[in-house]
Design a protein around this motif. Structure first.
Motif, mmCIF file in Angstrom:
data_model
loop_
_atom_site.group_PDB
_atom_site.id
_atom_site.type_symbol
_atom_site.label_atom_id
_atom_site.label_comp_id
_atom_site.label_asym_id
_atom_site.label_seq_id
_atom_site.Cartn_x
_atom_site.Cartn_y
_atom_site.Cartn_z
ATOM 1 N N ALA A 53 0.836 -1.206 0.000
ATOM 2 C CA ALA A 53 0.000 0.000 0.000
ATOM 3 C C ALA A 53 0.867 1.251 0.000
ATOM 4 N N ALA A 54 1.935 1.248 0.789
ATOM 5 C CA ALA A 54 2.844 2.398 0.848
ATOM 6 C C ALA A 54 3.540 2.610 -0.496
ATOM 7 N N MET A 55 3.934 1.531 -1.149
ATOM 8 C CA MET A 55 4.591 1.646 -2.452
ATOM 9 C C MET A 55 3.621 2.182 -3.512
ATOM 10 N N GLU A 56 2.364 1.794 -3.439
ATOM 11 C CA GLU A 56 1.352 2.311 -4.361
ATOM 12 C C GLU A 56 1.161 3.812 -4.145
ATOM 13 N N ALA A 57 1.135 4.240 -2.896
ATOM 14 C CA ALA A 57 1.018 5.674 -2.588
ATOM 15 C C ALA A 57 2.245 6.423 -3.114
ATOM 16 N N LYS A 59 4.146 5.622 -5.609
ATOM 17 C CA LYS A 59 4.065 5.663 -7.075
ATOM 18 C C LYS A 59 3.161 6.815 -7.541
ATOM 19 N N PHE A 60 2.132 7.113 -6.772
ATOM 20 C CA PHE A 60 1.216 8.209 -7.108
ATOM 21 C C PHE A 60 1.798 9.571 -6.730
ATOM 22 N N ILE A 61 2.446 9.639 -5.587
ATOM 23 C CA ILE A 61 2.918 10.911 -5.030
ATOM 24 C C ILE A 61 4.198 11.415 -5.693
ATOM 25 N N GLU A 62 5.144 10.519 -5.950
ATOM 26 C CA GLU A 62 6.466 10.910 -6.432
ATOM 27 C C GLU A 62 6.447 11.817 -7.674
ATOM 28 N N ASN A 67 7.327 17.408 -9.973
ATOM 29 C CA ASN A 67 6.859 18.566 -10.750
ATOM 30 C C ASN A 67 6.468 19.734 -9.843
ATOM 31 N N ARG A 68 6.951 19.680 -8.604
ATOM 32 C CA ARG A 68 6.708 20.725 -7.607
ATOM 33 C C ARG A 68 5.217 20.933 -7.315
ATOM 34 N N GLY A 69 4.456 19.861 -7.443
ATOM 35 C CA GLY A 69 3.035 19.919 -7.117
ATOM 36 C C GLY A 69 2.792 19.709 -5.633
ATOM 37 N N VAL A 70 1.552 19.773 -5.271
ATOM 38 C CA VAL A 70 1.155 19.601 -3.873
ATOM 39 C C VAL A 70 0.327 18.320 -3.758
ATOM 40 N N VAL A 71 0.603 17.557 -2.742
ATOM 41 C CA VAL A 71 -0.143 16.333 -2.469
ATOM 42 C C VAL A 71 -0.734 16.435 -1.077
ATOM 43 N N ILE A 72 -2.008 16.177 -0.982
ATOM 44 C CA ILE A 72 -2.671 16.122 0.323
ATOM 45 C C ILE A 72 -3.154 14.690 0.507
#
Length: 127
Positions: A53-57, A59-62, A67-72
């Motif tokens: 589950a952590a690796m899937e997260a 893969k989405f967040i990285e 690209n200097r985006g924001v993740v919540i």
């Protein structure tokens, strides 16, 4: 002492455990065969863990962070979420997923007329 830390332990005989395992395996077979399980389901799944589950997260967040985006992100840890399984909801889910009639009827029968017996100080209570 916190009373919520003390819960009765429910023991199922070996025959019941074998029966439950066979039933779960048959339902899982139906779910996998008909592609009813999502790849991002991690809880209570064989050969999947919190690491997956952590690796899937990750893969989405990285890529967003690169690209200097924001993740919540919100994470929930639901305490004893699966302890009190609500049988009508389970049966409804089986029906919604077109579970074969024999498995549905078997599950319905398995959930019917269940009895729990609590014995303490030579007193037994059935519910």
């Amino acid at each position: 002492m916190d009373p919520s830390k003390y819960r009765p332990i429910s023991l199922l005989n070996i025959g019941g455990k074998v029966l439950e395992k066979l039933l779960i395996n048959r339902i899982n077979h139906h779910m996998y065969k008909n592609n009813l399980m999502t790849d991002i389901q991690f809880g209570v799944m064989p050969q999947k863990s919190t690491t997956d589950a952590a690796m899937e997260a990750k893969k989405f967040i990285e890529p967003v962070l690169e690209n200097r985006g924001v993740v919540i992100m919100t994470s929930l840890d639901v305490k004893v979420a699966f302890d009190p399984a609500f049988w009508p909801s389970i049966l409804h889910g089986l029906k919604e997923l077109s579970c074969p009639r024999n498995l549905y009827n078997f599950s319905k029968g398995y959930f019917s007329h269940r009895i729990a017996v609590m014995t303490t100080n030579n007193v037994s209570i059935k519910r």
